[in-house]
Each structure stands twice: as C-alpha cells, then as structure tokens.
Write an enzyme that holds these catalytic residues in place. Structure first.
Site, PDB file in Angstrom:
ATOM      1  N   HIS A 122      10.187  18.994 -51.307  1.00  0.00           N
ATOM      2  CA  HIS A 122       9.422  20.141 -51.834  1.00  0.00           C
ATOM      3  C   HIS A 122       8.101  19.727 -52.471  1.00  0.00           C
ATOM      4  CE1 HIS A 122      13.424  22.632 -52.026  1.00  0.00           C
ATOM      5  NE2 HIS A 122      12.984  22.446 -50.808  1.00  0.00           N
TER       6      HIS A 122
ATOM      7  N   THR B 240      22.514  19.793 -57.293  1.00  0.00           N
ATOM      8  CA  THR B 240      21.872  20.888 -56.553  1.00  0.00           C
ATOM      9  C   THR B 240      22.874  22.011 -56.317  1.00  0.00           C
ATOM     10  OG1 THR B 240      20.749  21.573 -54.528  1.00  0.00           O
ATOM     11  CG2 THR B 240      22.218  19.664 -54.335  1.00  0.00           C
TER      12      THR B 240
END
Ligand code: OAD
Length: 245
Positions: A117, A187
């Site tokens: 990201h 996550t």
C-alpha cells in the site's frame, strides 16, 4: 505456547513469508483502521483516502496526511518488528509483505520488504512523477506543488479504488507461492487483494499460521491460530527458533 509441529516446520523451512497489517504497529502507537478506536471509525475513508477526494479537496487530504506523517515520524518500531527483522537472518529467504505504510519494518532492519500500500515517507508529483522526500513536504505549509512542473504532489500510498504497484504485487505473490511457512500477522484479512495471499500460500503448500488477538475470516483456513499481540508473541517465537537452531 508454540506447537511442536510449528517449531519443526520453522526449523526445516527454507523460505518464510509474512503478511503484516496495522495490528503489528499497534504496540508502537499507530492506531489500527478497524476495531474500537479504529481510524475508519472516526474519519471517512472516502473523503481522505481516494483520488477523487484529493482532486476535490487537496487541502483537507493534505491536512490529514501531514498529521499522519507527523504521528508516524515520532514513533518507533516495537518488539514485534525487531523480532521479524532478526528472524530474517535465520532463513535463506524471508519476505515481509506489508499493508502498512509506516516504514517501521525497514526501520527495524528488515531487508526484503514488499509494501503493498505504499510508504508514507515518500511523495510524488501526479503530473511528472518526480519524487519528493517528507522533509521537503513538511517544511512548507499548504498544498505541496512540484518544483519542476507545478503539478500537485501526493503521498505515495495506495488509495481506495487504486491498483497496487504491479511489480510489488508480483513479488509478493511469488514469495507467497514459494513459502514453506506463511504468517498472517495483525491484519483483519478483509482488504483484497492482500487478504488473498495467505490462502494462495496455503494452496501452494505453505503451513499457514495466524497471529492476532482476535479471529479473522482466514482463521478457519489456518493450520494454526496463535491468539495474542505480535509484540509479545514474535519475540518468544524468535527465542524458541534461536534456541533450537
Ligand atoms: P485493520 O485495522 O483492519 O486490522 C488490524 C488487525 O490487527 C485486527 O485484526 C486486530 O485484531 C489486530 N491487532 C490489533 N492489535 C494487535 C496486536 N497488538 N498484535 C497483533 N494484531 C493486532 O488493519 P489492516 O488489516 O492492516 O488500506 O487493514 C488493511 C487495510 O485497510 C490497510 O492497509 C488500509 C486500510 O484501509 C489502505 O489504506 C489502502
């Protein structure tokens, strides 16, 4: 705490891959996105982390990213980041695939890091793609503009609706496909395509281990779920591997 099966797998593994998310940085003081005090509980992602929003209101988006950059610049990697950096030294191949933009894995010493990201320490001009370091951006007030072409500068992070950098994705998918052991750590495993990596790795033969205080949608597919904080569990795992090795 660790099963003999996991230790045996880690002892014989040549290639290990690790997917990390915001939970790995929680103990450094970076808020996660979801959950009780999550960033997306207080702020609207569609107004802050999306290209159309940036073009509509670059001032607001930059105010938000200046704030995020300042928070991240002031914090340090935690025991989990350092344990992962140490584990890397014990394997022929050890890849960190991170959704985090905070650069803490590299700051802790990890070498093979794939940032799916982006990285909040980098910025680039949307017209000519010239890169700008944070010091230059943060030293001047207002909306940053390119010194070469006057184009708008944006943070080098992936926003909603944008594709991941293809070379980084390819390298991450390749690492997942060749991992003997694959960890999914901190996550929520709901943002794709990152969330597909643990399952891809498992289908390719990896032993899949999840570390998280709470279960996620991939928990049932994992060979092992270790419930708890990465900053506590990873140093213990490192100690176990080092003792055996
Ligand atoms: P989330 O905020 O969705 O999930 C954080 C996870 O970390 C949760 O499953 C928590 O249970 C877990 N957690 C919390 N504290 C922890 C600790 N100390 N140790 C280990 N785990 C802990 O964050 P991500 O899964 O990283 O995308 O979110 C994925 C993407 O969604 C982010 O990269 C971001 C966001 O929108 C973009 O900005 C493109």
């Amino acid at each position: 705490m660790f099963s003999p099966r996991l230790i045996a797998r880690l002892y014989s593994a040549e290639s290990v891959a690790v997917l990390t998310g915001a939970g790995v940085s929680a103990e450094s003081g970076v808020p996660t996105f979801r959950g009780e005090n999550g960033v997306w509980k207080k702020f609207k992602s569609e107004e802050l982390a999306n290209f159309d929003a940036f073009m509509r209101n670059p001032e607001l988006v930059w105010e938000w990213y200046r704030h995020r950059k300042e928070i991240i610049a002031a914090i340090q990697p935690n025991a989990g980041h350092y344990a992962l950096a140490d584990l890397e030294k014990h394997y022929r191949r050890f890849s960190i695939i991170t959704q985090n933009i905070d650069n803490l894995h590299r700051r802790a010493g990890s070498k093979e890091v794939y940032e799916l990201h982006g990285n909040i320490e980098r910025n680039y001009c949307i017209s000519c793609r010239k890169q700008f370091p944070n010091q230059e951006i943060l030293s001047k007030p207002g909306i940053p503009r390119c010194s070469d072409c006057d184009g708008l500068i944006r943070p080098d992070v992936v926003w909603f609706g944008e594709l991941l950098p293809p070379d980084v994705w390819d390298a991450a998918a390749e690492a997942a496909a060749h991992a003997d052991v694959f960890f999914s750590i901190g996550t929520s495993a709901i943002v794709y395509p990152a969330a597909s990596l643990p399952i891809m790795a498992k289908h390719a033969g990896a032993y899949l281990v999840e570390i998280n205080p709470d279960p996620t949608p991939i928990t049932d597919s994992a060979d092992e779920f270790i419930g708890g904080k990465s900053g506590e569990i990873l140093p213990q795992l490192l100690q176990e591997i080092t003792r055996k090795g």
